[in-house]
Design an enzyme around this catalytic site. Sequence first.
Site, PDB file in Angstrom:
ATOM      1  N   ASP A 229      97.644 -92.022  64.823  1.00 32.25           N
ATOM      2  CA  ASP A 229      96.662 -92.917  65.417  1.00 32.25           C
ATOM      3  C   ASP A 229      97.314 -94.291  65.460  1.00 32.25           C
ATOM      4  O   ASP A 229      97.977 -94.702  64.501  1.00 32.25           O
ATOM      5  CB  ASP A 229      95.371 -92.950  64.593  1.00 32.25           C
ATOM      6  CG  ASP A 229      94.236 -93.563  65.417  1.00 32.25           C
ATOM      7  OD1 ASP A 229      94.123 -93.233  66.619  1.00 32.25           O
ATOM      8  OD2 ASP A 229      93.474 -94.370  64.882  1.00 32.25           O
ATOM      9  N   SER A 230      97.169 -94.954  66.573  1.00 29.61           N
ATOM     10  CA  SER A 230      97.865 -96.238  66.707  1.00 29.61           C
ATOM     11  C   SER A 230      97.022 -97.221  67.487  1.00 29.61           C
ATOM     12  O   SER A 230      96.025 -96.850  68.107  1.00 29.61           O
ATOM     13  CB  SER A 230      99.211 -96.023  67.411  1.00 29.61           C
ATOM     14  OG  SER A 230      99.013 -95.427  68.677  1.00 29.61           O
TER      15      SER A 230
ATOM     16  N   PHE B  70     103.858 -98.928  77.913  1.00 30.22           N
ATOM     17  CA  PHE B  70     102.511 -98.606  78.383  1.00 30.22           C
ATOM     18  C   PHE B  70     101.523 -99.505  77.643  1.00 30.22           C
ATOM     19  O   PHE B  70     101.910-100.314  76.795  1.00 30.22           O
ATOM     20  CB  PHE B  70     102.201 -97.116  78.131  1.00 30.22           C
ATOM     21  CG  PHE B  70     102.125 -96.754  76.670  1.00 30.22           C
ATOM     22  CD1 PHE B  70     103.280 -96.550  75.930  1.00 30.22           C
ATOM     23  CD2 PHE B  70     100.899 -96.642  76.021  1.00 30.22           C
ATOM     24  CE1 PHE B  70     103.208 -96.233  74.573  1.00 30.22           C
ATOM     25  CE2 PHE B  70     100.818 -96.320  74.673  1.00 30.22           C
ATOM     26  CZ  PHE B  70     101.982 -96.115  73.950  1.00 30.22           C
ATOM     27  N   GLY B  71     100.256 -99.323  77.943  1.00 31.59           N
ATOM     28  CA  GLY B  71      99.189 -99.992  77.189  1.00 31.59           C
ATOM     29  C   GLY B  71      99.380-101.502  77.070  1.00 31.59           C
ATOM     30  O   GLY B  71      99.515-102.216  78.075  1.00 31.59           O
ATOM     31  N   TYR B  72      99.417-101.966  75.835  1.00 31.55           N
ATOM     32  CA  TYR B  72      99.465-103.414  75.574  1.00 31.55           C
ATOM     33  C   TYR B  72     100.890-103.971  75.525  1.00 31.55           C
ATOM     34  O   TYR B  72     101.079-105.150  75.220  1.00 31.55           O
ATOM     35  CB  TYR B  72      98.734-103.719  74.250  1.00 31.55           C
ATOM     36  CG  TYR B  72      97.270-103.310  74.285  1.00 31.55           C
ATOM     37  CD1 TYR B  72      96.322-104.104  74.922  1.00 31.55           C
ATOM     38  CD2 TYR B  72      96.846-102.120  73.704  1.00 31.55           C
ATOM     39  CE1 TYR B  72      94.981-103.719  74.967  1.00 31.55           C
ATOM     40  CE2 TYR B  72      95.507-101.728  73.745  1.00 31.55           C
ATOM     41  CZ  TYR B  72      94.586-102.532  74.381  1.00 31.55           C
ATOM     42  OH  TYR B  72      93.265-102.148  74.439  1.00 31.55           O
ATOM     43  N   ASP B  73     101.885-103.131  75.822  1.00 30.38           N
ATOM     44  CA  ASP B  73     103.279-103.618  75.765  1.00 30.38           C
ATOM     45  C   ASP B  73     103.516-104.909  76.574  1.00 30.38           C
ATOM     46  O   ASP B  73     104.238-105.786  76.098  1.00 30.38           O
ATOM     47  CB  ASP B  73     104.251-102.529  76.229  1.00 30.38           C
ATOM     48  CG  ASP B  73     104.521-101.486  75.145  1.00 30.38           C
ATOM     49  OD1 ASP B  73     104.607-101.881  73.966  1.00 30.38           O
ATOM     50  OD2 ASP B  73     104.652-100.302  75.468  1.00 30.38           O
TER      51      ASP B  73
ATOM     52  N   GLU C  83      86.622 -85.493  67.562  1.00 31.61           N
ATOM     53  CA  GLU C  83      86.019 -86.818  67.547  1.00 31.61           C
ATOM     54  C   GLU C  83      86.722 -87.685  66.506  1.00 31.61           C
ATOM     55  O   GLU C  83      86.737 -87.340  65.317  1.00 31.61           O
ATOM     56  CB  GLU C  83      84.529 -86.695  67.204  1.00 31.61           C
ATOM     57  CG  GLU C  83      83.758 -87.893  67.707  1.00 31.61           C
ATOM     58  CD  GLU C  83      82.308 -87.856  67.251  1.00 31.61           C
ATOM     59  OE1 GLU C  83      81.709 -88.937  67.159  1.00 31.61           O
ATOM     60  OE2 GLU C  83      81.805 -86.756  66.967  1.00 31.61           O
TER      61      GLU C  83
ATOM     62  N   LYS D 141     103.889 -89.696  74.991  1.00 26.66           N
ATOM     63  CA  LYS D 141     104.023 -89.964  73.559  1.00 26.66           C
ATOM     64  C   LYS D 141     104.913 -88.907  72.909  1.00 26.66           C
ATOM     65  O   LYS D 141     105.795 -89.217  72.119  1.00 26.66           O
ATOM     66  CB  LYS D 141     102.631 -89.947  72.921  1.00 26.66           C
ATOM     67  CG  LYS D 141     102.588 -90.582  71.558  1.00 26.66           C
ATOM     68  CD  LYS D 141     101.266 -90.327  70.888  1.00 26.66           C
ATOM     69  CE  LYS D 141     100.303 -91.466  71.012  1.00 26.66           C
ATOM     70  NZ  LYS D 141      99.076 -91.236  70.230  1.00 26.66           N
TER      71      LYS D 141
ATOM     72  N   ARG E 288     105.729 -96.898  65.974  1.00 29.11           N
ATOM     73  CA  ARG E 288     105.808 -95.440  65.994  1.00 29.11           C
ATOM     74  C   ARG E 288     107.157 -94.991  65.452  1.00 29.11           C
ATOM     75  O   ARG E 288     107.242 -94.057  64.664  1.00 29.11           O
ATOM     76  CB  ARG E 288     105.590 -94.927  67.426  1.00 29.11           C
ATOM     77  CG  ARG E 288     105.222 -93.456  67.489  1.00 29.11           C
ATOM     78  CD  ARG E 288     104.648 -93.053  68.838  1.00 29.11           C
ATOM     79  NE  ARG E 288     103.395 -93.719  69.093  1.00 29.11           N
ATOM     80  CZ  ARG E 288     103.231 -94.732  69.949  1.00 29.11           C
ATOM     81  NH1 ARG E 288     104.240 -95.172  70.660  1.00 29.11           N
ATOM     82  NH2 ARG E 288     102.053 -95.311  70.083  1.00 29.11           N
TER      83      ARG E 288
END
Length: 201
Positions: free
Chosen positions: A73-74, A156-159, A44, A12, A185
Amino acid sequence: MDIVFATGNQGKLDEIREIMNDFLVRHNIRLRSLKEVGIDADIEEDGETFEENALIKAREIAKLTDCIVLADDSGLEVDYLDKAPGIYSARYLGVDTSYTVKNNHIIDLLKDVEGEERSARFVCVIACVTPDSKEIIVRGTVEGRIAHEIMGEHGFGYDPIFYLPERGCTTAELDPAEKNKISHRGRALMGMMEKLEELLA
Ligand code: IMP
């Protein structure tokens, strides 16, 4: 001058440095990770919105440094799923669950859903806290749809399931520079750089 970006995620940070490069060079700013400034914090994220979580992180780190602090935060909002996984995107189905499983699960949940009803967006909120306690928040989004199958190797992730109708591909099929130009982003960082220009003027 140093600006601390409150993330432990090297991928990131590389993406953020790439997007902010001209701005950083122009203002002679070093963008530093928590690790680089020797901060080891386990914060947290118990907010109920992207904005709250980004601010919680930025405020906590600002207590530990004299630098300007940025935190983000994303996540992915799927309209048909009442905006889930949303702020729980990283934790969805468990933090250790692979994205192949998470992505296939979302495709499965939308198996009887067509067209515009598959709408979704990536959201990124960036918060800034300055040493004199000024706070700035910006939000960037990119609109798309949930694909019918996993496609693409980048990102990455949900791409691999985030389909851009106007491009005819997922964000995992875009090369990273292309994704940065249109991503949530990228957009949030552009907004933040405009605000920082005013702050530094
Ligand atoms: P965080 O902002 O580091 O808490 O991450 C939020 C989560 O949202 C990530 O772990 C991914 O699951 C998802 N996410 C955020 N941005 C992207 C993106 O650009 N592509 C794919 N998934 C993303």
